[in-house]
Scaffold this active site. Structure first.
Site, short mmCIF file in Angstrom:
data_model
loop_
_atom_site.label_atom_id
_atom_site.label_comp_id
_atom_site.label_asym_id
_atom_site.label_seq_id
_atom_site.Cartn_x
_atom_site.Cartn_y
_atom_site.Cartn_z
N LYS A 216 0.84 -1.20 0.00
CA LYS A 216 0.00 0.00 0.00
C LYS A 216 0.88 1.26 0.00
CE LYS A 216 -3.44 2.49 2.65
NZ LYS A 216 -4.38 2.55 3.75
N GLU A 222 10.36 -4.84 4.57
CA GLU A 222 10.38 -6.25 4.18
C GLU A 222 10.09 -6.41 2.68
OE1 GLU A 222 8.80 -4.97 6.73
OE2 GLU A 222 8.93 -6.26 8.51
N GLY A 286 -4.90 -1.53 4.92
CA GLY A 286 -4.11 -2.67 4.45
C GLY A 286 -4.79 -4.01 4.71
N ARG A 287 -5.34 -4.17 5.91
CA ARG A 287 -5.95 -5.47 6.25
C ARG A 287 -7.36 -5.61 5.66
NH1 ARG A 287 -4.86 -2.14 10.27
NH2 ARG A 287 -6.50 -1.27 11.58
N GLU A 372 -5.06 -6.28 14.69
CA GLU A 372 -4.49 -4.98 14.30
C GLU A 372 -5.60 -3.91 14.36
OE1 GLU A 372 -2.68 -3.88 10.28
OE2 GLU A 372 -0.90 -4.45 11.38
N HIS A 403 -6.80 -32.83 17.86
CA HIS A 403 -5.74 -33.67 18.40
C HIS A 403 -4.59 -32.84 18.93
CE1 HIS A 403 -7.55 -37.42 17.00
NE2 HIS A 403 -8.04 -36.67 16.05
N LYS A 527 9.16 -0.82 14.23
CA LYS A 527 9.76 -0.51 12.92
C LYS A 527 10.84 0.55 13.08
CE LYS A 527 5.59 -0.87 10.00
NZ LYS A 527 4.68 -0.10 9.17
O1 F6P Z 1 3.01 -2.95 9.75
C1 F6P Z 1 1.65 -2.95 9.61
C2 F6P Z 1 1.20 -2.67 8.21
O2 F6P Z 1 1.15 -1.29 8.02
C3 F6P Z 1 -0.12 -3.32 7.94
O3 F6P Z 1 -1.19 -2.58 8.38
C4 F6P Z 1 -0.06 -3.49 6.46
O4 F6P Z 1 -1.02 -4.41 6.03
C5 F6P Z 1 1.36 -3.96 6.30
O5 F6P Z 1 2.09 -3.21 7.23
C6 F6P Z 1 1.95 -3.81 4.94
O6 F6P Z 1 1.95 -2.50 4.51
P1 F6P Z 1 2.14 -2.10 3.01
O7 F6P Z 1 1.04 -2.72 2.21
O8 F6P Z 1 2.12 -0.61 2.98
O9 F6P Z 1 3.48 -2.64 2.55
#
Ligand code: F6P
Length: 565
Positions: A216, A222, A286-287, A372, A403, A527
């Site tokens: 987003k 990452e 994002g979620r 979140e 189980h 972060k």
């Molecule tokens: O670290 C949390 C977050 O901001 C989430 O809310 C989001 O889904 C995820 O990181 C990834 O963010 P992006 O889509 O901006 O890479």
């Protein structure tokens, strides 16, 4: 039309008449599920409701008709309906980020009337224009018209993203994987652990691999790190296997990399051609984004028709949530039940147990959606919450969980409300001799909620010939609350309905608690600190010594034990 104004400051739920009545009601509540079912043969019907294709049985929860009425009164007193309407209408209910919350607009059918125009943006037009671009792209990959730089057909789509840019797509892909086009599959790369990039790419052919960088913000460490790693892997592979020259690199990136983001300028800065980028908007959390262009991997591998069906499922649940009367409004009732369980019965966790192997990533997906969203201790106006919030969501598919951890749900000291999800028709009907295996599977599904609700008394244990201390060990208290969700079959539409159901349950809880379910400031500190720790992790002695004693000792341990190579 400009955005409607933000609804008023939160009403403290504990100050409402309904809350006081619920507290008194909780103290006075007598009986057990056994007794309540015996006394009311209609209990199952009375406490069940249908939402689109979902049949939801709430009767095995620790509630009476009065409990549900008081919970609905609570919803009225804190303004759940008004807040819901404000969300659908595009009010800036994400107050800390001053944004509308319009994931429901992503699944409005084309031509829906009246058209949604918010903050000067023609929302429906933009949504459907982007969808069409995603579908055109998907079709060209699926037909083989879009090839890699060496002319080979795409066989694997690697989605690089994390959080909402990963969990939704991977969960839906796993759930609907029988619908993947023959010869086309998806992989998902999310973790910054270099093992993830290595394992995701090691047996892939760069010539037949297409990468979707999904982020987003397009700033996520990452995702950008993994995108660079995979870009290098791809270019190196093409150089070695196909003699790619430096001059051809740009073209290779254009044929093998596309992006999904709200920050198209950053996409371009990364080196991806903006014409290979699909946008979405800051009013999609994002979620809450799997049904936006973040689902490009799904439209590509599962197909635009499947994606459309998924969106239609989402929309059907939105319609139900927006219009069903409170006493039959499933997301509202399930959200309120969670309030009852957390705030009155003191549940700390909530299990989600899909009896469907294809839904094996559904609990992980729900963890981000719910935790979140509602893992917060401050309210919309900055004041502290007045109650517990955000229960821990967790789960595994049945029967594997049976189980493993069901022991604790059946006989532990904690109350663990659980949602059981199952489908009447299996995706693959198999027989073990004469035995339909899906029937064995469903027998387990039915048995578990029955055992949890009604238990087994000491008398019943003794009647089976057990004596002494073993009696207590074999006794089941019952009265362990569950909700059963059934649907005819796990289809794309039903999956969309399920996701939207939990989105709206989460929303209802957030409104009652008075919190903003649409920001996520709690992920920021870690972060920020990770960035600041880079010099120490890289070995700068002064930086290491300036850390607290635990952190510096851990970093020293790392330096002493890190092997190179
Ligand atoms: O670290 C949390 C977050 O901001 C989430 O809310 C989001 O889904 C995820 O990181 C990834 O963010 P992006 O889509 O901006 O890479």
């Amino acid at each position: 039309m400009t955005a409607p104004t933000t609804p008023s400051a939160p009403i403290d739920p504990t100050s409402t008449d309904a809350w006081a009545s619920l507290e008194a009601h909780n103290l006075e509540l007598t009986g057990s599920l056994r007794e309540w079912f015996d006394a009311d043969p209609e209990r199952a019907q009375r406490f069940s409701a249908d939402a689109a294709d979902l049949h939801v049985d709430l009767s095995k929860n620790l509630v009476t008709a009065e409990t549900l009425e008081l919970l609905q009164q609570l919803a009225r007193e804190v303004g759940v309906e008004a807040h819901r309407d404000a969300m659908f209408a595009g009010a800036h209910i994400n107050t800390t980020e001053d944004r509308a919350v319009l994931h429901t607009a992503l699944r409005r059918p084309a031509g829906a009337s009246p058209a949604l125009e918010i903050d000067g943006q023609q929302i429906d037009e933009d949504v459907h224009e982007t969808l069409q671009r995603v579908y055109d792209f998907a079709d060209s990959v699926r037909s083989g018209e879009w090839t890699g730089v060496t002319g080979k057909r795409i066989e694997t789509v690697v989605n690089i993203g994390i959080g909402g840019s990963d969990l939704g797509p991977v969960m839906v892909y796993e759930a609907l994987r029988p619908q993947a086009q023959d010869g086309l599959s998806a992989r998902f790369l999310s973790n910054i652990d270099p093992t993830d990039a290595y394992e995701t790419t090691r047996d892939l052919d760069p010539e037949t691999t297409l990468v979707i960088v999904a982020s987003k913000t397009f700033t996520t460490q990452e995702t950008l790190t993994n995108a660079r790693l995979v870009r290098e892997w791809l270019l190196q592979g093409l150089r070695e296997n196909a003699g790619l020259t430096v001059e051809q690199e740009q073209e290779a990136i254009a044929k093998h990399f596309v992006a999904v983001s709200t920050a198209l300028d950053k996409v371009e800065a990364f080196g991806i051609d903006p014409k290979n980028a699909f946008g979405f908007w800051d009013w999609v959390g994002g979620r809450y984004s799997v049904d936006s262009a973040i689902g490009t991997v799904l439209a590509t591998v599962l197909g635009p028709d499947t994606f459309e069906e998924l969106l239609a499922g989402f929309h059907a649940m939105d319609e139900h949530f927006a219009t069903a009367p409170a006493e039959k409004n499933v997301p509202l009732l399930m959200g309120l039940l969670n309030i009852w369980n957390v705030n009155f019965l003191e549940a700390e966790t909530h299990a989600v147990l899909p009896y469907s192997q294809y839904l094996h990533r559904f609990p992980a997906y729900l963890q981000q959606l719910t935790m979140e969203s509602n893992g917060k201790a401050t309210r919309r106006d900055g004041s502290l919450v007045t109650t517990e919030t955000g229960e821990v969501f967790w789960g595994e598919p049945g029967t594997n969980g049976q189980h493993a951890f069901y022991q604790l749900i059946h006989q532990g000291t904690r109350i663990i409300p659980a949602d059981f999800i199952a489908f009447a028709t299996p995706n693959h009907a198999l027989a073990d001799g004469e035995q339909d295996v899906h029937e064995l599977f469903l027998a387990n599904f039915f048995a578990q909620t029955k055992a949890l609700a009604f238990g087994k008394t000491a008398e019943e244990v003794r009647a089976e010939g057990t004596e002494g201390a073993l009696v207590a060990a074999r006794e089941f208290s019952g009265d362990r609350p569950t909700t059963s969700i059934m649907a005819p079959k796990l289809t794309a539409s039903v999956l969309g309905q399920l996701i939207a159901l939990y989105e709206h349950i989460t929303f209802v809880q957030g409104v009652v608690w008075g919190i903003n379910s649409f920001d996520q400031w709690g992920v920021e500190l870690g972060k920020q600190l990770a960035k600041g720790l880079a010099p120490a992790v890289a070995g700068d002695e002064q930086a290491i010594s300036s850390e607290d004693s635990s952190t510096s000792a851990l970093i020293r341990y790392y330096h002493e034990h890190r092997q190179q190579g």
